[in-house]
Design a protein around this motif. Structure first.
Motif, PDB file in Angstrom:
ATOM      1  N   LEU A 171      -5.647 -10.788  -1.885  1.00 34.49           N
ATOM      2  CA  LEU A 171      -4.349 -11.020  -2.513  1.00 34.49           C
ATOM      3  C   LEU A 171      -3.643  -9.712  -2.844  1.00 34.49           C
ATOM      4  O   LEU A 171      -2.442  -9.569  -2.601  1.00 34.49           O
ATOM      5  N   THR A 172      -4.368  -8.746  -3.416  1.00 30.31           N
ATOM      6  CA  THR A 172      -3.706  -7.493  -3.779  1.00 30.31           C
ATOM      7  C   THR A 172      -3.218  -6.748  -2.544  1.00 30.31           C
ATOM      8  O   THR A 172      -2.118  -6.176  -2.551  1.00 30.31           O
ATOM      9  N   ALA A 173      -3.996  -6.757  -1.461  1.00 26.76           N
ATOM     10  CA  ALA A 173      -3.561  -6.086  -0.237  1.00 26.76           C
ATOM     11  C   ALA A 173      -2.335  -6.778   0.360  1.00 26.76           C
ATOM     12  O   ALA A 173      -1.396  -6.116   0.829  1.00 26.76           O
ATOM     13  N   THR A 174      -2.321  -8.106   0.340  1.00 29.34           N
ATOM     14  CA  THR A 174      -1.182  -8.849   0.873  1.00 29.34           C
ATOM     15  C   THR A 174       0.067  -8.615   0.035  1.00 29.34           C
ATOM     16  O   THR A 174       1.167  -8.409   0.566  1.00 29.34           O
ATOM     17  N   ILE A 175      -0.094  -8.638  -1.285  1.00 33.67           N
ATOM     18  CA  ILE A 175       1.051  -8.401  -2.174  1.00 33.67           C
ATOM     19  C   ILE A 175       1.615  -6.999  -1.959  1.00 33.67           C
ATOM     20  O   ILE A 175       2.839  -6.806  -1.904  1.00 33.67           O
ATOM     21  N   ASP A 176       0.743  -6.003  -1.849  1.00 32.78           N
ATOM     22  CA  ASP A 176       1.210  -4.635  -1.587  1.00 32.78           C
ATOM     23  C   ASP A 176       2.011  -4.566  -0.297  1.00 32.78           C
ATOM     24  O   ASP A 176       3.069  -3.916  -0.232  1.00 32.78           O
ATOM     25  N   GLU A 177       1.535  -5.241   0.744  1.00 32.05           N
ATOM     26  CA  GLU A 177       2.229  -5.212   2.033  1.00 32.05           C
ATOM     27  C   GLU A 177       3.552  -5.969   1.954  1.00 32.05           C
ATOM     28  O   GLU A 177       4.566  -5.536   2.522  1.00 32.05           O
ATOM     29  N   LEU A 178       3.579  -7.099   1.256  1.00 27.27           N
ATOM     30  CA  LEU A 178       4.826  -7.845   1.079  1.00 27.27           C
ATOM     31  C   LEU A 178       5.878  -6.996   0.370  1.00 27.27           C
ATOM     32  O   LEU A 178       7.046  -6.943   0.788  1.00 27.27           O
ATOM     33  N   ARG A 179       5.471  -6.331  -0.700  1.00 22.56           N
ATOM     34  CA  ARG A 179       6.419  -5.493  -1.437  1.00 22.56           C
ATOM     35  C   ARG A 179       6.863  -4.300  -0.596  1.00 22.56           C
ATOM     36  O   ARG A 179       8.026  -3.882  -0.669  1.00 22.56           O
TER      37      ARG A 179
END
Length: 346
Positions: free
Chosen positions: A21-29
């Motif tokens: 989740l944290t990696a995906t959120i970082d990439e989304l942002r």
């Protein structure tokens, strides 16, 4: 896009769900999306019975609804089937907001292990949770097949990745190399569902290392004093542990993926595991992955799997690990989001 991600699994928990989740959120942002996270750290929490490291936010339906109303999401993803997940699900259904869910953790089997009840006792609640979602995101075809057998058929792929700047091959510099025989490493929660004792009880030459923490650590450390319990490692320190190991041993029979396996491969370290979903999806039934060269082994006899994995080609392991990137995973995540509202019934 304004994306709300709701999860009961969050820092300071250390597991594959949180890292995904944290990696995906970082990439989304990084791509310019606005992401609102609804996580336990924003609420009053209680320790999960039998697992004090996990904090759960019970009775927060109104607060979750208020957070989502304030944010006005264009898309909602509910990552876990815990109290926050159920609260967000209720808000979406009440307002005709379409949403996606994901199946990260095989909780029916985990609950069966902890309660000694059959897993079938728990599947009805999970079917009910996921049934109204637009799609259930799963990491592997094996997980999709398992869910289909339980009546959850609207699955979509959402793979996993590694950070190549951290998890990469290299000459090990760690003092962990100054040990006897081959270095056999386990990384993950030290808990009953990880089946760690199947590894620690093996009579094999070499050194057993355990990275991670959890409720079973005191008991296992006492029962297996020859193993070295290193606690939780992150980032560069974790990558160094992978590089120092001759093999990563993954004894779990219940994980839906096993992010630590691709992290180890990316560092050039082969993997030994049982022939179950997760390991078979990553290593292949013959341990040759997608590249056709040995990167590990799966076998009902875990000791035999370890011995075979020790013969693997570390360059082939690193090449296989490079197949997994967070950018492609985020592309999948975005492709499956549900962004339009449905007309409210009645």
């Amino acid at each position: 896009m304004r994306i709300a991600i709701v999860t009961d699994a969050w820092a300071p928990q250390v597991n594959g769900v949180v890292r995904t989740l944290t990696a995906t959120i970082d990439e989304l942002r990084r791509r310019g999306h606005t992401v609102e996270t609804v996580t336990p750290d924003g609420f009053v929490t209680w320790a999960c019975p039998g697992y004090r490291e996990i904090r759960l936010a019970f009775g927060q339906s109104w607060a979750v609804a208020h957070r989502l109303e304030q944010f006005r999401p264009q898309a909602v993803h509910i990552a876990t089937e815990g109290p926050l997940g159920w609260a967000a699900r209720r808000w979406c259904l009440d307002r005709g907001q379409r949403f996606t869910t994901s199946f990260h953790t095989n909780f029916p089997d985990y609950l069966a292990l902890r309660t000694h009840l059959p897993a079938r006792c728990f599947w009805p609640a999970f079917r009910r949770f996921h049934q109204p979602s637009s799609a259930v995101l799963t990491a592997t075809p094996s997980v999709s097949a398992r869910l289909a057998a339980q009546g959850i058929r609207h699955t979509k792929p959402w793979s996993r990745g590694v950070d190549p700047a951290i998890f990469r091959p290299g000459a090990p510099r760690s003092a962990l190399r100054r040990t006897t025989g081959p270095v056999m490493l386990h990384v993950g929660r030290v808990a009953v569902e990880k089946n760690l004792e199947a590894f620690l009880a093996l009579d094999l030459p070499g050194t057993k290392l355990v990275v991670g923490d959890g409720p079973a650590r005191p008991m296992l450390a006492t029962r297996y004093p020859e193993a070295r319990f290193l606690g939780t490692l992150h980032g560069a320190a974790l990558a160094e542990a992978y590089r120092a190991a001759d093999v990563l041993v993954f004894p779990s029979r219940t994980d839906t993926f096993g992010l630590v396996m691709i992290e180890a491969l990316a560092c050039g370290t082969p993997v030994a595991a049982f022939p179950v979903e997760g390991p078979i999806d990553i290593l292949g039934p013959d341990g040759s992955g997608l590249g056709g060269r040995r990167i590990g082994a799966v076998d009902p006899d875990l000791a035999r799997a370890i011995r075979i994995a020790l013969t693997a080609d570390r360059d082939a392991c690193a090449s296989e690990g490079r197949r997994y990137g967070w950018s492609a995973c985020t592309d999948q995540f975005l492709a499956h989001l549900a962004t339009e509202r449905e007309a409210l019934a009645g």
